[in-house]
Design a protein around this motif. Structure first.
Motif, mmCIF file in Angstrom:
data_model
loop_
_atom_site.group_PDB
_atom_site.id
_atom_site.type_symbol
_atom_site.label_atom_id
_atom_site.label_comp_id
_atom_site.label_asym_id
_atom_site.label_seq_id
_atom_site.Cartn_x
_atom_site.Cartn_y
_atom_site.Cartn_z
ATOM 1 N N SER A 196 -4.486 -0.174 -8.582
ATOM 2 C CA SER A 196 -4.340 1.233 -8.199
ATOM 3 C C SER A 196 -5.100 1.531 -6.905
ATOM 4 C CB SER A 196 -4.803 2.160 -9.317
ATOM 5 O OG SER A 196 -6.198 2.066 -9.450
ATOM 6 N N SER A 197 -6.021 0.640 -6.496
ATOM 7 C CA SER A 197 -6.745 0.884 -5.228
ATOM 8 C C SER A 197 -5.794 0.792 -4.030
ATOM 9 C CB SER A 197 -7.909 -0.092 -5.079
ATOM 10 O OG SER A 197 -7.374 -1.394 -5.034
ATOM 11 N N ARG A 198 -4.586 0.273 -4.262
ATOM 12 C CA ARG A 198 -3.600 0.241 -3.160
ATOM 13 C C ARG A 198 -2.951 1.601 -2.926
ATOM 14 N NH1 ARG A 198 -0.907 -5.516 -4.746
ATOM 15 N NH2 ARG A 198 -2.771 -6.704 -4.255
ATOM 16 N N ARG A 214 -6.576 -2.431 -11.684
ATOM 17 C CA ARG A 214 -7.292 -2.554 -10.391
ATOM 18 C C ARG A 214 -6.387 -2.346 -9.180
ATOM 19 N NH1 ARG A 214 -10.342 -7.347 -11.505
ATOM 20 N NH2 ARG A 214 -9.461 -8.230 -9.602
ATOM 21 N N LYS A 244 -3.316 5.408 -1.967
ATOM 22 C CA LYS A 244 -4.239 6.352 -1.326
ATOM 23 C C LYS A 244 -3.673 7.759 -1.513
ATOM 24 C CE LYS A 244 -5.632 6.820 3.405
ATOM 25 N NZ LYS A 244 -5.557 6.092 4.658
ATOM 26 N N ILE A 281 -6.509 10.142 -9.816
ATOM 27 C CA ILE A 281 -6.912 8.759 -9.515
ATOM 28 C C ILE A 281 -7.231 8.006 -10.817
ATOM 29 C CG2 ILE A 281 -8.723 7.353 -8.419
ATOM 30 C CD1 ILE A 281 -8.662 9.404 -6.103
ATOM 31 N N LYS A 285 -5.286 4.711 -12.347
ATOM 32 C CA LYS A 285 -6.025 3.497 -12.710
ATOM 33 C C LYS A 285 -5.618 3.035 -14.111
ATOM 34 C CE LYS A 285 -10.408 1.461 -11.833
ATOM 35 N NZ LYS A 285 -11.839 1.611 -11.715
ATOM 36 N N LYS A 299 0.865 -1.191 0.000
ATOM 37 C CA LYS A 299 0.000 0.000 0.000
ATOM 38 C C LYS A 299 0.897 1.235 0.000
ATOM 39 C CE LYS A 299 -3.972 -1.730 2.465
ATOM 40 N NZ LYS A 299 -4.637 -1.770 3.763
#
Ligand code: GLC
Length: 426
Positions: A401-403, A399, A405, A390, A394, A369
């Motif tokens: 990329s959700s790691r 996917r 923040k 964001i 992506k 993360k």
């Protein structure tokens, strides 16, 4: 009806292939910079690593990087907690940023003196001061470094090549301020990274998108090939990338015109495509090809226009009138909104590509993360910026990329300098 010039705004679009190319070019420049080879990225070693979160004590920070600067006093409580802070803001005038080093540092020392008088009455205790100085500084240690060049319109004489901590210490003594020790020097990106990582172990990128733009990240010391022998060892050291100077980019005719007319042609190319000092100018150059606007088109207009959801684009109209148009038609207003959107979207996507390059350098498969701490007026005020960043991450990582923040790290640069002073104090 007069015929309006047809303008191709598609030149500002960056497709996924362009983002991938930018990531690769950025990584290649990072690698060269770390080796001390010719590169548009200075990759400056800062002699500081991220804090543990357990640093404690009372510190003062001086946060200087634009025409407004701040002095803070804060208490680090350990366990990632920061106690109540006192803060005072000061404004630099043109005479300060275009005059001599004596005038510049003398004024800053006067401000430190009034801050201490106001906030620390009766206290004779010596306090460590962290100095955030947000310009390209070649550091020799955590508490010394010489200015490489001015950016963001500053032109103070007698500072380039000199140690800015020495200049500050000297000015403080001259004003009779003897109870502070300037014990740490930090870039604002480093302050931002350090402030967030005081309480967030996943934070490993600090970014500023304000008047100027830049980023930093922790690098394994073994990869910083250019580091002098004495500083080598294991572990990490934060690198101030000075990404504003990145120049492996496709430029439009507007970028070229803006650069030519600037006071530092050929320099800070990414900064001229992303930061608040230039974004408005850039949009203004496009608008002037079709609309009769006069004078300056300010960056701050852009977020207002982009967010104008009134039926008749009334806010856009008010701004266009301010810039000298007498009766802008609906077409003109729509065009203006579109230009602002497209110019700021490109800025956000370029920032995202550079962030992606840094993350890939640290963690190729995105197996961990990452928190990216961002501060700066452009990022804060443009609601579309975060969304665009964001979306672009992506595109780059899918996917996974959700790691990543992305957080707004408000006022991190000053707090971070105080934390660095604590780290330096040991
Ligand atoms: C300019 C400075 C850099 C700073 C950035 C954001 O690019 O050169 O040091 O971090 O502005 O303030």
């Amino acid at each position: 009806m007069t015929k309006k010039n047809k303008i191709d705004l598609d030149v500002f679009l960056i497709p996924k292939s362009g983002i991938d190319k930018t990531i690769k070019a950025f990584q290649s420049e990072m690698g060269k910079g770390l080796k001390g080879k010719d590169s548009s990225l200075k990759m400056i070693p800062t002699y500081v690593s991220r804090p543990t979160g357990n640093e404690k004590g009372d510190f003062i920070a001086l946060d200087l990087g634009g025409t407004n600067f701040r002095i803070l006093q804060l208490e680090l409580k350990g366990q990632g907690r920061i106690g109540a802070s006192k803060i005072m803001k000061f404004a630099l005038k043109k005479k300060h940023i275009t005059g001599s080093a004596d005038v510049f540092f003398g004024f800053i020392a006067d401000c430190v003196k009034s801050f201490l008088k106001e906030n620390r009455t009766g206290s004779n205790r010596r306090t460590a001061l962290g100095f955030t100085f947000s310009f390209p500084v070649k550091q020799k240690s955590v508490s010394s470094g010489s200015l490489v060049c001015w950016t963001k319109g500053f032109k103070v004489r007698g500072v380039i090549g000199n140690d800015v901590v020495e200049l500050l210490r000297h000015a403080l003594l001259k004003k009779g301020v003897t109870n502070v020790d300037v014990s740490a020097l930090a870039n604002d990106t480093v302050g931002t990274l350090v402030a967030r990582s005081y309480s967030d172990r996943n934070c490993d990128i600090g970014v500023i998108i304000g008047t100027g733009t830049n980023a930093c990240y922790p690098e394994c010391i073994k990869n910083i090939v250019k580091l002098p022998g004495h500083a080598k060892g294991s572990g990490e050291m934060i690198i101030n990338i000075e990404w504003g100077n990145f120049n492996k980019l496709g430029l439009t005719s507007y970028d070229i015109a803006l650069d030519k007319a600037s006071d530092n042609p050929g320099k800070q190319i990414l900064e001229k495509m992303v930061s608040g000092m230039y974004l408005g100018r850039l949009a203004g150059l496009v608008l002037k090809e079709r609309l009769k606007i006069k004078g300056e088109f300010k960056s701050e207009y852009m977020s207002v226009i982009e967010g104008d959801n009134t039926k008749n684009l009334a806010r856009t109209e008010a701004i266009l009138k301010k810039t000298g148009m007498t009766s802008p038609g609906m077409d003109d207003k729509k065009f203006t909104k579109n230009v602002c959107r497209i110019v700021s979207r490109r800025a956000a996507r370029l920032s995202a590509a550079c962030i992606a390059a840094i993350i890939k350098k640290m963690d190729l498969d995105l197996s961990r993360k990452h928190t990216v701490a961002i501060d700066g007026s452009v990022y804060e005020k443009h609601r579309t910026f975060k969304v665009d960043i964001i979306a672009c991450l992506k595109d780059a990582f899918g996917r996974k990329s959700s790691r990543i923040k992305i957080v707004l790290a408000k006022d991190g640069s000053g707090k971070g300098a105080a934390i660095i002073a604590a780290v330096a104090a040991g």
